[in-house]
Enzyme design. Structure first.
Site, PDB file in Angstrom:
ATOM      1  N   ASN A 107      94.614  68.036  42.163  1.00 18.03           N
ATOM      2  CA  ASN A 107      96.000  68.524  41.488  1.00 18.03           C
ATOM      3  C   ASN A 107      95.446  69.029  40.131  1.00 18.03           C
ATOM      4  O   ASN A 107      95.440  68.427  39.106  1.00 18.03           O
ATOM      5  CB  ASN A 107      96.928  67.567  41.419  1.00 18.03           C
ATOM      6  CG  ASN A 107      98.185  68.160  40.816  1.00 18.03           C
ATOM      7  OD1 ASN A 107      98.342  69.373  40.562  1.00 18.03           O
ATOM      8  ND2 ASN A 107      99.281  67.342  40.463  1.00 18.03           N
ATOM      9  N   TRP A 108      95.166  70.252  40.038  1.00 16.45           N
ATOM     10  CA  TRP A 108      94.915  70.844  38.684  1.00 16.45           C
ATOM     11  C   TRP A 108      96.093  71.203  37.741  1.00 16.45           C
ATOM     12  O   TRP A 108      95.717  71.377  36.444  1.00 16.45           O
ATOM     13  CB  TRP A 108      94.165  72.286  38.952  1.00 16.45           C
ATOM     14  CG  TRP A 108      92.843  72.379  39.676  1.00 16.45           C
ATOM     15  CD1 TRP A 108      91.987  71.203  39.815  1.00 16.45           C
ATOM     16  CD2 TRP A 108      91.957  73.500  39.736  1.00 16.45           C
ATOM     17  NE1 TRP A 108      90.730  71.478  40.391  1.00 16.45           N
ATOM     18  CE2 TRP A 108      90.873  72.880  40.189  1.00 16.45           C
ATOM     19  CE3 TRP A 108      91.955  74.864  39.626  1.00 16.45           C
ATOM     20  CZ2 TRP A 108      89.778  73.791  40.448  1.00 16.45           C
ATOM     21  CZ3 TRP A 108      90.919  75.554  39.808  1.00 16.45           C
ATOM     22  CH2 TRP A 108      89.592  75.143  40.409  1.00 16.45           C
ATOM     23  N   LYS A 109      97.238  70.901  38.199  1.00 20.73           N
ATOM     24  CA  LYS A 109      98.492  71.186  37.399  1.00 20.73           C
ATOM     25  C   LYS A 109      98.405  72.627  36.607  1.00 20.73           C
ATOM     26  O   LYS A 109      97.823  73.507  36.982  1.00 20.73           O
ATOM     27  CB  LYS A 109      98.477  69.878  36.451  1.00 20.73           C
ATOM     28  CG  LYS A 109      98.310  68.652  37.175  1.00 20.73           C
ATOM     29  CD  LYS A 109      98.917  67.306  36.022  1.00 20.73           C
ATOM     30  CE  LYS A 109      98.606  66.050  37.341  1.00 20.73           C
ATOM     31  NZ  LYS A 109      98.985  64.747  36.592  1.00 20.73           N
TER      32      LYS A 109
ATOM     33  N   HIS B 274     106.373  66.413  43.173  1.00 22.98           N
ATOM     34  CA  HIS B 274     105.394  65.765  42.334  1.00 22.98           C
ATOM     35  C   HIS B 274     106.353  65.328  41.152  1.00 22.98           C
ATOM     36  O   HIS B 274     107.610  66.015  40.817  1.00 22.98           O
ATOM     37  CB  HIS B 274     104.226  66.572  41.622  1.00 22.98           C
ATOM     38  CG  HIS B 274     103.355  65.926  40.949  1.00 22.98           C
ATOM     39  ND1 HIS B 274     103.511  65.501  39.589  1.00 22.98           N
ATOM     40  CD2 HIS B 274     102.149  65.633  41.231  1.00 22.98           C
ATOM     41  CE1 HIS B 274     102.572  64.886  39.123  1.00 22.98           C
ATOM     42  NE2 HIS B 274     101.644  64.739  39.857  1.00 22.98           N
TER      43      HIS B 274
ATOM     44  N   GLU C 179     102.500  57.924  44.435  1.00 20.92           N
ATOM     45  CA  GLU C 179     102.165  58.167  42.970  1.00 20.92           C
ATOM     46  C   GLU C 179     102.930  57.333  42.047  1.00 20.92           C
ATOM     47  O   GLU C 179     103.953  57.973  41.593  1.00 20.92           O
ATOM     48  CB  GLU C 179     102.134  59.797  42.601  1.00 20.92           C
ATOM     49  CG  GLU C 179     100.925  60.420  43.270  1.00 20.92           C
ATOM     50  CD  GLU C 179     100.540  61.484  42.611  1.00 20.92           C
ATOM     51  OE1 GLU C 179      99.334  61.623  42.383  1.00 20.92           O
ATOM     52  OE2 GLU C 179     101.338  62.372  42.194  1.00 20.92           O
TER      53      GLU C 179
ATOM     54  N   GLY D  79      98.272  59.897  34.820  1.00 22.79           N
ATOM     55  CA  GLY D  79      97.707  60.593  33.240  1.00 22.79           C
ATOM     56  C   GLY D  79      97.693  59.261  32.224  1.00 22.79           C
ATOM     57  O   GLY D  79      97.707  59.506  31.077  1.00 22.79           O
TER      58      GLY D  79
ATOM     59  N   SER E 199      95.579  58.187  37.842  1.00 19.38           N
ATOM     60  CA  SER E 199      94.638  57.603  37.107  1.00 19.38           C
ATOM     61  C   SER E 199      93.483  57.141  37.910  1.00 19.38           C
ATOM     62  O   SER E 199      92.757  56.234  37.695  1.00 19.38           O
ATOM     63  CB  SER E 199      94.970  56.476  36.238  1.00 19.38           C
ATOM     64  OG  SER E 199      96.000  56.926  35.196  1.00 19.38           O
TER      65      SER E 199
ATOM     66  N   GLY F   3      94.172  64.038  39.300  1.00 26.65           N
ATOM     67  CA  GLY F   3      94.761  65.034  38.482  1.00 26.65           C
ATOM     68  C   GLY F   3      93.634  65.217  37.342  1.00 26.65           C
ATOM     69  O   GLY F   3      92.592  66.151  37.712  1.00 26.65           O
ATOM     70  N   GLY F   4      93.764  64.563  36.107  1.00 25.00           N
ATOM     71  CA  GLY F   4      92.826  64.710  35.203  1.00 25.00           C
ATOM     72  C   GLY F   4      91.259  64.882  35.761  1.00 25.00           C
ATOM     73  O   GLY F   4      90.432  65.575  35.319  1.00 25.00           O
TER      74      GLY F   4
END
Ligand code: PGA
Length: 251
Positions: A8-10, A96, A164, A170, A210, A231-232
């Site tokens: 998920n590049w957001k 999300h 999630e 995050g 995370s 994500g990150g």
């Protein structure tokens, strides 16, 4: 069941050049990996999808991070499922927690998005999870029952559910594998109640919040999750490749 890794590049990266470079670096890293039974999906911002879909890769599928529930028409600023299909997208993240929080998305809106995604043959990745202090089972039950209202048994097989917990996203504070497993078993139970055991067993349940290359293995082996939603960690090509390797080793 196939293991699924969804990046998920957001709202990243902020130039097309960087988006293309990130995808190319990921592709390069993947050439050295012999895929077992795994699927890698990249959910990029709408604005980069067209360019990214011009350089297809057998090992990477494309997904969007949202869609609107109508197919076409006077809905300023929105993107429809049909448009996404035309860009060779096969998946779409729906519900999300960042959208539930910042855009006030409700389970009712999420349900409309799930219905429209399925009607244009996009596979929805429905995100569910509790906030810190909330009761996991109560929140998830509501999100699943309301979010999946009207989804037929035949269509349900195209769903992916992502657990999630909001407090883990995050924060560098991931959910313990045993708690992720508890949530996943609970999700499977609700899915069996809505559909039946046979169908519920075919729906992948993945974990996000995370995740990184160091903890990836625990979710696949200890927690028996069907995949991950980083994500990150998905914004760093080498870290993302390391995660994919960990999952691939433990399929
Ligand atoms: P994170 O994000 O891996 O950066 O915690 C996960 C997500 O929001 O899907």
């Amino acid at each position: 069941m196939k293991k699924i890794i969804v990046a998920n590049w957001k709202m990243n990266p902020y130039t097309l050049r960087d988006a293309k470079q990130l995808l190319n670096n990921i592709k390069k890293g993947l050439t050295k990996i012999k895929f077992k039974n795994i699927e890698v999906i990249i959910c990029a911002p709408f604005i980069w999808l067209s360019d990214l879909s011009n350089s297809p890769s057998k090992k990477i599928k494309l997904g969007a991070q949202n869609l609107f529930w109508e197919k076409q028409g006077a809905y300023t600023g929105e993107i429809s499922g049909l448009m996404l299909r035309n860009l060779k997208c096969q998946y779409v993240l729906i519900g999300h927690s960042e959208r539930r929080t910042h855009l006030n998305e409700t389970n009712k809106m999420i349900n409309k998005k799930i219905m429209t995604a399925l009607s244009v043959f996009l596979k929805p990745i429905l995100c569910v999870g509790e906030k810190r202090g909330e009761d996991m089972s109560q929140v998830i039950r509501g999100q699943l029952i309301e979010g999946l209202k009207g989804v037929s048994r035949a269509k349900a097989e195209n769903l992916i559910i992502a657990y999630e917990p909001v407090w883990a996203i995050g924060t560098g504070n991931p959910c313990k594998p045993e708690d992720a497993m508890k949530a996943s078993l609970f999700i499977r139970k609700i899915l069996s109640d809505i559909y039946n055991r046979k169908i519920a067993d075919k729906i992948p349940i993945i974990y996000g919040g995370s995740t990184n290359s160091k903890n990836a293995k625990n979710y696949i082996t200890e927690a028996e999750m069907d995949g991950l939603l980083p994500g990150g960690a998905s914004l760093d090509a080498s870290e993302f490749i390391r995660m994919i390797k960990e999952v691939n080793k433990n399929v």
